[in-house]
Design an enzyme around this catalytic site. Structure first.
Site, mmCIF file in Angstrom:
data_model
loop_
_atom_site.group_PDB
_atom_site.id
_atom_site.type_symbol
_atom_site.label_atom_id
_atom_site.label_comp_id
_atom_site.label_asym_id
_atom_site.label_seq_id
_atom_site.Cartn_x
_atom_site.Cartn_y
_atom_site.Cartn_z
ATOM 1 N N GLY A 249 72.105 75.773 42.172
ATOM 2 C CA GLY A 249 71.121 76.748 42.621
ATOM 3 C C GLY A 249 71.197 77.135 44.079
ATOM 4 O O GLY A 249 70.331 77.847 44.575
ATOM 5 N N GLU A 291 75.559 70.409 40.740
ATOM 6 C CA GLU A 291 76.217 71.393 39.875
ATOM 7 C C GLU A 291 76.208 72.796 40.473
ATOM 8 O O GLU A 291 75.579 73.701 39.929
ATOM 9 C CB GLU A 291 75.493 71.442 38.523
ATOM 10 C CG GLU A 291 75.455 70.133 37.796
ATOM 11 C CD GLU A 291 74.539 70.170 36.579
ATOM 12 O OE1 GLU A 291 74.841 69.468 35.615
ATOM 13 O OE2 GLU A 291 73.525 70.895 36.595
ATOM 14 N N PRO A 292 76.902 72.997 41.579
ATOM 15 C CA PRO A 292 76.923 74.344 42.155
ATOM 16 C C PRO A 292 77.770 75.299 41.317
ATOM 17 O O PRO A 292 78.851 74.936 40.860
ATOM 18 C CB PRO A 292 77.572 74.120 43.527
ATOM 19 C CG PRO A 292 78.403 72.891 43.370
ATOM 20 C CD PRO A 292 77.732 72.037 42.325
ATOM 21 N N GLY A 293 77.273 76.487 41.083
ATOM 22 C CA GLY A 293 78.037 77.498 40.354
ATOM 23 C C GLY A 293 78.293 78.689 41.264
ATOM 24 O O GLY A 293 79.376 78.859 41.832
ATOM 25 N N ARG A 294 77.234 79.466 41.457
ATOM 26 C CA ARG A 294 77.296 80.658 42.291
ATOM 27 C C ARG A 294 77.920 80.386 43.664
ATOM 28 O O ARG A 294 78.742 81.150 44.151
ATOM 29 C CB ARG A 294 75.864 81.164 42.484
ATOM 30 C CG ARG A 294 75.714 82.460 43.237
ATOM 31 C CD ARG A 294 74.240 82.680 43.604
ATOM 32 N NE ARG A 294 73.355 82.442 42.488
ATOM 33 C CZ ARG A 294 73.046 83.349 41.556
ATOM 34 N NH1 ARG A 294 73.533 84.556 41.646
ATOM 35 N NH2 ARG A 294 72.233 83.037 40.565
ATOM 36 N N ARG A 331 74.402 92.457 36.603
ATOM 37 C CA ARG A 331 73.290 91.840 37.319
ATOM 38 C C ARG A 331 72.304 92.857 37.895
ATOM 39 O O ARG A 331 71.158 92.534 38.138
ATOM 40 C CB ARG A 331 73.796 90.886 38.413
ATOM 41 C CG ARG A 331 74.433 89.622 37.802
ATOM 42 C CD ARG A 331 74.865 88.607 38.841
ATOM 43 N NE ARG A 331 73.767 88.009 39.557
ATOM 44 C CZ ARG A 331 73.398 88.338 40.784
ATOM 45 N NH1 ARG A 331 74.072 89.256 41.469
ATOM 46 N NH2 ARG A 331 72.369 87.767 41.348
ATOM 47 N N CYS A 362 76.458 104.546 28.686
ATOM 48 C CA CYS A 362 75.444 105.512 28.274
ATOM 49 C C CYS A 362 74.050 104.925 28.398
ATOM 50 O O CYS A 362 73.365 104.682 27.397
ATOM 51 C CB CYS A 362 75.729 105.976 26.859
ATOM 52 S SG CYS A 362 77.300 106.814 26.778
ATOM 53 N N GLU A 363 73.662 104.631 29.641
ATOM 54 C CA GLU A 363 72.335 104.093 29.980
ATOM 55 C C GLU A 363 72.051 104.602 31.379
ATOM 56 O O GLU A 363 72.873 104.394 32.272
ATOM 57 C CB GLU A 363 72.368 102.557 30.085
ATOM 58 C CG GLU A 363 72.749 101.808 28.861
ATOM 59 C CD GLU A 363 71.627 101.666 27.853
ATOM 60 O OE1 GLU A 363 70.448 101.756 28.258
ATOM 61 O OE2 GLU A 363 71.946 101.496 26.668
ATOM 62 N N TYR A 391 78.734 85.163 37.753
ATOM 63 C CA TYR A 391 77.863 85.862 36.799
ATOM 64 C C TYR A 391 78.199 87.349 36.659
ATOM 65 O O TYR A 391 77.322 88.165 36.429
ATOM 66 C CB TYR A 391 76.387 85.671 37.185
ATOM 67 C CG TYR A 391 76.003 84.217 37.286
ATOM 68 C CD1 TYR A 391 75.909 83.434 36.139
ATOM 69 C CD2 TYR A 391 75.760 83.614 38.520
ATOM 70 C CE1 TYR A 391 75.593 82.087 36.224
ATOM 71 C CE2 TYR A 391 75.442 82.260 38.609
ATOM 72 C CZ TYR A 391 75.356 81.511 37.448
ATOM 73 O OH TYR A 391 75.043 80.180 37.537
HETATM 74 C C1 PLP Z 1 72.833 77.698 36.070
HETATM 75 C C2 PLP Z 1 72.903 76.260 36.235
HETATM 76 C C3 PLP Z 1 73.622 75.702 37.300
HETATM 77 C C4 PLP Z 1 74.318 76.530 38.359
HETATM 78 O O1 PLP Z 1 73.435 77.337 39.052
HETATM 79 P P1 PLP Z 1 73.958 78.174 40.321
HETATM 80 O O2 PLP Z 1 72.750 78.920 40.735
HETATM 81 O O3 PLP Z 1 75.045 79.061 39.845
HETATM 82 O O4 PLP Z 1 74.424 77.183 41.325
HETATM 83 C C5 PLP Z 1 73.702 74.328 37.380
HETATM 84 N N1 PLP Z 1 73.092 73.534 36.472
HETATM 85 C C6 PLP Z 1 72.388 74.042 35.438
HETATM 86 C C7 PLP Z 1 71.760 73.123 34.473
HETATM 87 C C8 PLP Z 1 72.253 75.403 35.291
HETATM 88 O O5 PLP Z 1 71.548 75.895 34.271
#
Ligand code: PLP
Length: 432
Positions: A249, A291-294, A331, A362-363, A391
């Protein structure tokens, strides 16, 4: 000058990413095109795991959240950096498995996992399964019993912290489809049941408080709440929880308005809180997972488009239409998310206009953004939308039967294809 540190301008006045000329990339691979900067992805992973080692004495693991951007090449890069992966479906697990990812470093999420998914996770030796609800625990207990493998599980907990981009509230928020509530005693009852399960090992607790969060305080508060619960479990049940997963997050810079805290500061402060709370409560330091994603992939990516029509509606707005849109960049239509854009072949020029960049679906809501500052754009120009690495590809669709774009990785000026552009036959491959 640019929102992401890996963007620059070369002597031709073209935008570069990771040292590669974006106009050349568009020419070579076509548009729309996702471009990912491998070096920045690796740097981001290292910033997280190096500071985990530094501030948490190497007692932690960084798991990249695959839902932000998943393909086999990404899995190989994460594995090569020695980090783990968080997967949310059998599709993400399968991608990792086929890429040769060490499955013991995978955490498996989801609020409604199917039996097929649970079986796949157990049989492929997934490191831990993050159990969301009691019915899942009971199904997993049976599936694990049948397979003869005893998986490690974590419980997904709602810590009652609702974090927004700029602030957070302690809500005791139990209205969420994810996880077990603390306040109601639901989480404690689940722990009691898991402790008595024969076929699963309750290894840890997990929470994830939101996304695109800029402040560190909500993460610190979540850590305190979780450690309090770990301490309660020890006192009342005499059971030691070994793992604490604090989710992802962490916010990133989409436009110049955004000013997130550095990852290093996050890990320093949260590690401090975890250590001091553990000594205050007299509990063992848990192994920590994040758990970094973004924050790993967003800034590393851009999307390249070719401009088609330019439509000036006097006193209203100017539409710049591009050859992609909501199917590859959903997004804006989903959340109204803002991006920064650049005319890649005029990157050395000033941004003199404010325009609406429109997609080709077409939106009427199919936009990349409104009131976007941009260089004067005309038919044939290449537009780069910045910080699209998270994303976008992972949320892309075939709406209007559009073919999904290719994904290209760049590294120090060189480029290679990681995901091929879909063909017309891909569009009809499952049609009968
Ligand atoms: C979405 C999610 C993440 C990653 O979130 P980011 O905002 O992309 O860092 C990590 N853990 C869980 C359980 C999630 O649902």
């Amino acid at each position: 000058m640019f929102v992401s540190e890996n963007l620059d301008v070369n002597s031709a006045g073209h935008l570069t990413i990771g040292g590669a000329d974006t106009v050349e990339l568009a020419k070579e691979y076509g548009t729309p095109l996702y471009v990912m900067d491998e070096q920045l992805i690796r740097d981001n992973l290292r910033r997280f795991h190096d500071s985990m080692n530094k501030y948490y004495d190497g007692k932690g693991e960084v798991h990249f959240a695959g839902k932000a951007f998943s393909c086999m090449e990404m899995c190989r890069i994460v594995a090569d950096e020695g980090d783990g992966l968080d997967a949310v479906s059998i599709g993400e697990l399968y991608t990792a498995f086929k890429a040769g990812f060490p499955m013991e470093k995978v955490g498996f999420h989801g609020n409604n996992k199917t039996d097929e998914e649970l079986r796949f996770a157990v049989e492929h030796g997934v490191g831990h399964i993050i159990v969301d609800n009691i019915s899942e625990l009971q199904r997993l207990e049976k599936i694990a019993g049948d397979s003869g493998v005893r998986p490690n599980i974590m419980f997904r907990i709602k810590p009652g912290i609702d974090a927004h981009t700029h602030d957070f509230v302690k809500t005791g928020q139990i209205d969420s489809k994810f996880g077990f509530a603390l306040e109601t005693g639901e989480a404690f009852e689940a722990v009691k049941e898991a402790v008595s399960c024969e076929n699963v090992n309750l290894y840890g607790l997990h929470c994830h408080i939101g996304s695109q969060i800029f402040d560190i305080a909500p993460f610190e508060e979540a850590a305190r709440v979780m450690l309090g619960f770990i301490s309660e479990i020890r006192e009342k049940l005499g059971y030691e929880i070994e793992g604490l997963n604090l989710g992802g997050g962490f916010g990133i810079r989409y436009t110049e308005k955004d000013d997130p805290s550095p990852f290093e500061t996050y890990l320093e402060k949260v590690s401090d809180v975890v250590k001091s709370e553990c000594s205050r409560l007299g509990i063992k330091l848990p192994k920590m997972f994040i758990e970094p994603g973004r924050s790993i992939v967003a800034s590393a990516g851009i999307t390249l488009y070719t401009v088609g029509a330019r439509k000036e509606i006097p006193n209203i707005r100017t539409y710049i239409s591009i050859d992609g849109g909501m199917a590859d960049s959903p997004r804006y239509i989903l959340y109204g998310s803002e991006y920064d854009a650049i005319v890649a072949n005029k990157a050395d020029q000033d941004k003199t206009e404010k325009v609406t960049i429109a997609g080709r679906c077409c939106e009427s809501g199919d936009l990349i953004g409104e009131n976007m500052k941009l260089q004067h754009a005309e038919s044939g120009d290449i537009i780069a939308v910045c910080a699209t690495g998270a994303y976008n590809y992972s949320m892309s669709s075939n709406y209007n039967r559009l073919q999904k774009p290719a994904v290209v990785f760049v590294n120090n000026g060189a480029s290679r294809i990681a995901v091929k552009r879909e063909s017309l036959d891909d569009i009809i491959r499952n049609d009968i």
